[in-house]
Motif scaffolding. Structure first.
Motif, PDB file in Angstrom:
ATOM      1  N   GLU A 195     -15.779  -6.690   4.901  1.00 35.13           N
ATOM      2  CA  GLU A 195     -15.444  -5.788   3.805  1.00 35.13           C
ATOM      3  C   GLU A 195     -16.718  -5.112   3.314  1.00 35.13           C
ATOM      4  O   GLU A 195     -17.698  -5.788   2.975  1.00 35.13           O
ATOM      5  N   LEU A 196     -16.701  -3.783   3.282  1.00 35.01           N
ATOM      6  CA  LEU A 196     -17.884  -2.999   2.956  1.00 35.01           C
ATOM      7  C   LEU A 196     -17.809  -2.494   1.521  1.00 35.01           C
ATOM      8  O   LEU A 196     -16.759  -2.041   1.050  1.00 35.01           O
TER       9      LEU A 196
ATOM     10  N   LEU B 280      -7.797  -0.561   0.198  1.00 36.26           N
ATOM     11  CA  LEU B 280      -8.685   0.514  -0.237  1.00 36.26           C
ATOM     12  C   LEU B 280      -9.451   1.123   0.929  1.00 36.26           C
ATOM     13  O   LEU B 280     -10.379   1.907   0.726  1.00 36.26           O
ATOM     14  N   GLY B 281      -9.095   0.768   2.157  1.00 37.46           N
ATOM     15  CA  GLY B 281      -9.671   1.401   3.334  1.00 37.46           C
ATOM     16  C   GLY B 281     -11.112   1.053   3.614  1.00 37.46           C
ATOM     17  O   GLY B 281     -11.776   1.757   4.382  1.00 37.46           O
TER      18      GLY B 281
ATOM     19  N   ARG C 177       0.821  -1.210   0.000  1.00 35.57           N
ATOM     20  CA  ARG C 177       0.000   0.000   0.000  1.00 35.57           C
ATOM     21  C   ARG C 177       0.858   1.264   0.000  1.00 35.57           C
ATOM     22  O   ARG C 177       1.745   1.430   0.833  1.00 35.57           O
ATOM     23  N   ASN C 178       0.540   2.166  -0.921  1.00 33.25           N
ATOM     24  CA  ASN C 178       1.294   3.416  -1.042  1.00 33.25           C
ATOM     25  C   ASN C 178       0.992   4.374   0.105  1.00 33.25           C
ATOM     26  O   ASN C 178       1.890   4.790   0.841  1.00 33.25           O
ATOM     27  N   GLN C 179      -0.281   4.768   0.262  1.00 31.54           N
ATOM     28  CA  GLN C 179      -0.685   5.698   1.319  1.00 31.54           C
ATOM     29  C   GLN C 179      -1.205   4.934   2.528  1.00 31.54           C
ATOM     30  O   GLN C 179      -2.011   4.033   2.380  1.00 31.54           O
TER      31      GLN C 179
ATOM     32  N   ALA D 267     -15.050   2.940   1.175  1.00 32.44           N
ATOM     33  CA  ALA D 267     -14.203   3.386   2.285  1.00 32.44           C
ATOM     34  C   ALA D 267     -14.934   4.385   3.169  1.00 32.44           C
ATOM     35  O   ALA D 267     -14.724   4.414   4.386  1.00 32.44           O
ATOM     36  N   ALA D 268     -15.799   5.205   2.573  1.00 33.59           N
ATOM     37  CA  ALA D 268     -16.535   6.189   3.368  1.00 33.59           C
ATOM     38  C   ALA D 268     -17.461   5.493   4.366  1.00 33.59           C
ATOM     39  O   ALA D 268     -17.617   5.946   5.507  1.00 33.59           O
TER      40      ALA D 268
END
Length: 461
Positions: free
Chosen positions: A393-394, A427-428, A184-186, A404-405
């Motif tokens: 996982e949503l 992907l959060g 993961r980058n961020q 993610a939101a």
């Protein structure tokens, strides 16, 4: 002076959510963060780097069993365990007593200068309990990232080869080499390069997102990529998490790990299992590799090893672990005696309180509740994990599109209602649950009620 081995201490009864006198309740005294946490946060902003983030800006005053109490008197149900660290509970008396006894003897000598017994005892323990009926050796370090980096060093020295294969969605740490291994980058990698060379990325088996492809088929794709793009003759190691942690609690399809381990063994490639987050009873086995009957050449452990004190290890086949030159492994604080006695006491708790079985029982409770949510709400796309390492996982309803939101809203709602939750996933969009293995089942149920309320009340819209 003669001391008993492991500085043994008496075991208190398992009560109140597990070896703690702290009341096992969820109780909110007012708005959060409260005034004292707000004061501490103001001081933090003036003194701590802004690059060090926190999930929930309440400041801890006490923790134990399944709760954390902040400086304003709010008591939270803990579904984080310090990211799978305090599996036996925070400040568990057997651990505290062992550390206090060691404090009375000495805090540090550096094992490389004048060695001491607890380091050797931890090594003996890990050699005994990690998967594989073969001669093993262990080296101790400070953190998971440091241990991962040393595992790669050992593999390169043993094989004389440079290349390492890591996987999509992987997380292995924040040092230069482990950032290269991390996918993961961020926020982990952005702007911190250049990274260590000779690291190659392979696709992970991800049943929810790869159409339920078999583990054998997923492994065959990885092997074909290695053979065509890297070359087995250049490959020192394959490193992967048996269940990915930060990447989203991804459990690979059955057979994936076994196929890769078998191929690695046949080609002289060191198979490294990063069990930093999955180790020490967390998944309903002592180590997650056991679920797939995999015996790693090297296994990396940290987090739950010492109940909150900094300790990590690399354990593996004697011929591999002994390959580096004398003095090639070590570090000033690696295997600190306080952390070592904490690890020994923590493991005694795992055995005496049956926490491997308890992790499985907690998992059954959580799975039942989360699958009920999944049946009722199409935004819960997947529920997965093992033991007390479970996530949902949503997604956008009726799709595989990550949301993610929504995950952020779920976690925020839980925090405001007294439950500490964490997000993860590349992907959060994944909400993860890592309760202490000593949590009261009634407290666990209350925390799951709050999670269900998020969806039922519209708090996650």
């Amino acid at each position: 002076m003669n001391l008993p081995e492991t500085l043994a201490v008496a075991r208190p009864p398992l009560t109140g959510g597990g070896t703690t006198s702290l009341p096992q309740i969820r109780s909110l005294a007012g708005a959060m963060p409260g005034p004292r946490s707000t004061e501490w946060d103001d001081r933090r902003r003036r003194s701590v780097s802004a690059a060090v983030s926190t999930t929930l800006p309440v400041y801890a005053a006490a923790a134990g069993g399944g709760v954390l109490v902040d400086v304003d008197g709010n008591s939270f149900i803990d579904f984080a365990s310090g990211i799978a660290v305090t599996s036996v509970g925070s400040s568990a008396p057997p651990v505290v007593d062992a550390v206090k006894a060691q404090l009375d003897q000495f805090t540090h000598t550096c094992f490389m200068v004048t060695p001491y017994g607890p380091y050797v005892e931890v090594a003996e323990l890990l050699n005994r309990i990690t998967p594989g009926d073969f001669d093993k050796r262990t080296a101790l370090f400070n953190s998971g990232a440091e241990a991962v980096e040393n595992a790669v060093k050992i593999a390169r020295r043993y094989t004389g080869r440079p290349a390492v294969v890591a996987f999509d969605h992987a997380y292995h740490g924040r040092t230069n080499l482990t950032m290269a291994l991390t996918a993961r980058n961020q926020p982990y990698k952005s702007g911190f390069g250049p990274f260590a060379p000779e690291v190659y990325r392979a696709p992970m088996s991800y049943p929810f997102r790869d159409g339920g492809r078999s583990g054998q088929a997923a492994a065959a794709q990885v092997i074909a990529g290695i053979e065509s793009q890297v070359g087995a003759e250049n490959l020192a190691a394959i490193i992967l998490e048996p269940i990915q942690g930060e990447g989203g609690f991804i459990v690979p399809a059955d057979g994936f790990l076994r196929e890769l381990a078998s191929w690695a063994r046949a080609n002289g490639v060191v198979f490294i299992a990063d069990e930093v987050q999955t180790g020490f009873a967390r998944t309903g086995a002592m180590f997650a590799s056991e679920h797939e009957q995999v015996e790693p050449d090297l296994i990396v452990t940290a987090k739950g090893i010492a109940a909150g004190l900094p300790l990590a290890a690399v354990t593996g086949r004697q011929e591999i672990m002994d390959a580096p030159q004398r003095g090639g492994l070590g570090g000033t604080y690696g295997g600190n005696p306080l952390a070592c006695v904490a690890a020994l006491a923590s493991h005694r708790m795992i055995e005496e309180y049956g926490l491997v079985d308890r992790a499985r029982r907690l998992g059954e409770v959580v799975f039942e509740r989360l699958r009920a949510l999944q049946s009722a709400d199409p935004r819960v796309g997947d529920v997965r994990g093992r033991g007390a390492m479970i996530a949902m996982e949503l997604v956008k309803a009726g799709t595989l599109e990550p949301d993610a939101a929504l995950a952020e809203a779920v976690v925020d709602f839980a925090h405001r209602h007294g439950v500490i939750l964490l997000r993860c996933g590349t992907l959060g969009n994944v909400v993860r649950l890592l309760p202490p293995l000593v949590i009261d089942e009634s407290l666990l149920g209350e925390g799951l009620d709050v999670l269900a309320d998020v969806f039922a009340s519209g708090g996650a819209r």
